[in-house]
Design an enzyme around this catalytic site. Sequence first.
Site, PDB file in Angstrom:
ATOM      1  N   GLY A 186       0.822  -1.202   0.000  1.00 43.17           N
ATOM      2  CA  GLY A 186       0.000   0.000   0.000  1.00 43.17           C
ATOM      3  C   GLY A 186       0.857   1.254   0.000  1.00 43.17           C
ATOM      4  O   GLY A 186       2.060   1.221  -0.261  1.00 43.17           O
ATOM      5  N   HIS A 447       2.906  27.446 -20.887  1.00 39.65           N
ATOM      6  CA  HIS A 447       3.801  26.578 -21.659  1.00 39.65           C
ATOM      7  C   HIS A 447       5.244  27.051 -21.485  1.00 39.65           C
ATOM      8  O   HIS A 447       5.508  28.254 -21.599  1.00 39.65           O
ATOM      9  CB  HIS A 447       3.431  26.623 -23.137  1.00 39.65           C
ATOM     10  CG  HIS A 447       4.399  25.881 -24.020  1.00 39.65           C
ATOM     11  ND1 HIS A 447       4.402  24.509 -24.113  1.00 39.65           N
ATOM     12  CD2 HIS A 447       5.399  26.334 -24.825  1.00 39.65           C
ATOM     13  CE1 HIS A 447       5.360  24.135 -24.952  1.00 39.65           C
ATOM     14  NE2 HIS A 447       5.979  25.225 -25.391  1.00 39.65           N
TER      15      HIS A 447
END
Length: 468
Positions: A186, A447
Amino acid sequence: MDSYDVLVIGGGPAGYVAAIRAAQLGFKTACVDAFERNGKASLGGTCLNVGCIPSKAMLDSSEKFEMITHEAAEHGIQVSGASVDVAKMLARKAGVVDKLTGGVAYLFKKNKITSFFGYGKLLRQDGEEWVVDAAGTEVKARHVIVATGSNPRALPLAPFGGHVVENSGALEFTAVPQTLGVIGAGVIGLELGSVWRRLGAQVTVLEALPGFLMAADDGLAKEALKQFQKQGLDFHFGVNITKVEQDDSGVSVTYTEKDAEVTARFDKLIVSIGRVPNTNGLGADAVGLALDERGFVKVDGHYRTNLPNVYAIGDVIGGAMLAHKAEEEGVALAEMIAGQAGHVNYDVIPWVIYTSPEIAWAGLSEKQAKEKGLTVKTGQFPFSANGRALGHGDPRGFVKVVADAQTDRILGVHMVGGGVSELIGEVVAIMEFGGSAEDLARTVHAHPTLSEVVKEAALATDKRALHM
């Protein structure tokens, strides 16, 4: 006997946030908490002291070491003789913890919250107030919030001690073990196994379930497992532990896998098979506080227990055992006590695993959505087509958006890659407003950034990704 409007038992993420919000709302507030580090009171519970925060500090240190030793050459950086000073690494981790736990203590003082160091116990009702033993001092409170958290679940065959440790012990190894066993694949097992693998340990992960991260999206789990196996983590699924034996030098673990019996030898063994609610010393039996069959405090939709003006939040009530879920419950409950409309949207709680690559998801997987009878459309975009990811030298993974084919509403988002723990919040915010894949796709993203992959995945739900 001092009297308070709100008394919180437990100073972890649920408890200390509930106390702060209650104080902000004008309540005379107190908090009783027994956590200590180095013989001193230390607010913040498991998360700040021995869980979320110290593990992330160790993950960051170990990731930097791996970058220097395995990736720097690709950037034209030549490094020789790099080594690990575990003691200094642990000291840095402790400094981070000290700063944050000290910050909670400061916030208590700022908000005039009375802090008791020790255990809190419900004693009796006195009119409209509760009498509580707050670290040996009896006080009264009109409203009592139980936020006592959880403890690591022990494996009966391997009680904690010696070379067998839980999460806190795994953050205190004074040397890198040559061989490390981890029982449980986990979140905790993956993160702690990753720390010591990067620093040089040979790590074996033993998981009882037949597959990897079965609660996550299938594609996400498959990609993550592939990356971890490339790193050298050795996974075994569907195993049954039959014997654990310790001696002075290490631990022997015997297990069956595909009808074959195997005995493996480890220097250290981490047991991370879940957590159990912590109600020890709370006085639940004496006052009749209702617990369910697994020991969690029973609550209704407004965190009310079966006792008047006694509430419970966080790990002790079950559900997602996540610090941010507990914090939101603390805020919501304090506002409900004040007569406001506190609320937690459990459908969009983000899950994050801080490995490398990171794993994050929120909402429904494609499979879960279909099981609910929904018609879905999905869009997926890889980091390998993203300029910022390539510049970082980490093109692993992808972002997947699951949307309702009829309404375009985002049902879930699933990510594996560098920095996705920070990217998940954008989509969670849109999902909170019932937003669509079109909303996400039409939002301008800077960007070059990793977040462009999220935008492209949203565009891909309508087969109009631009850069692939």
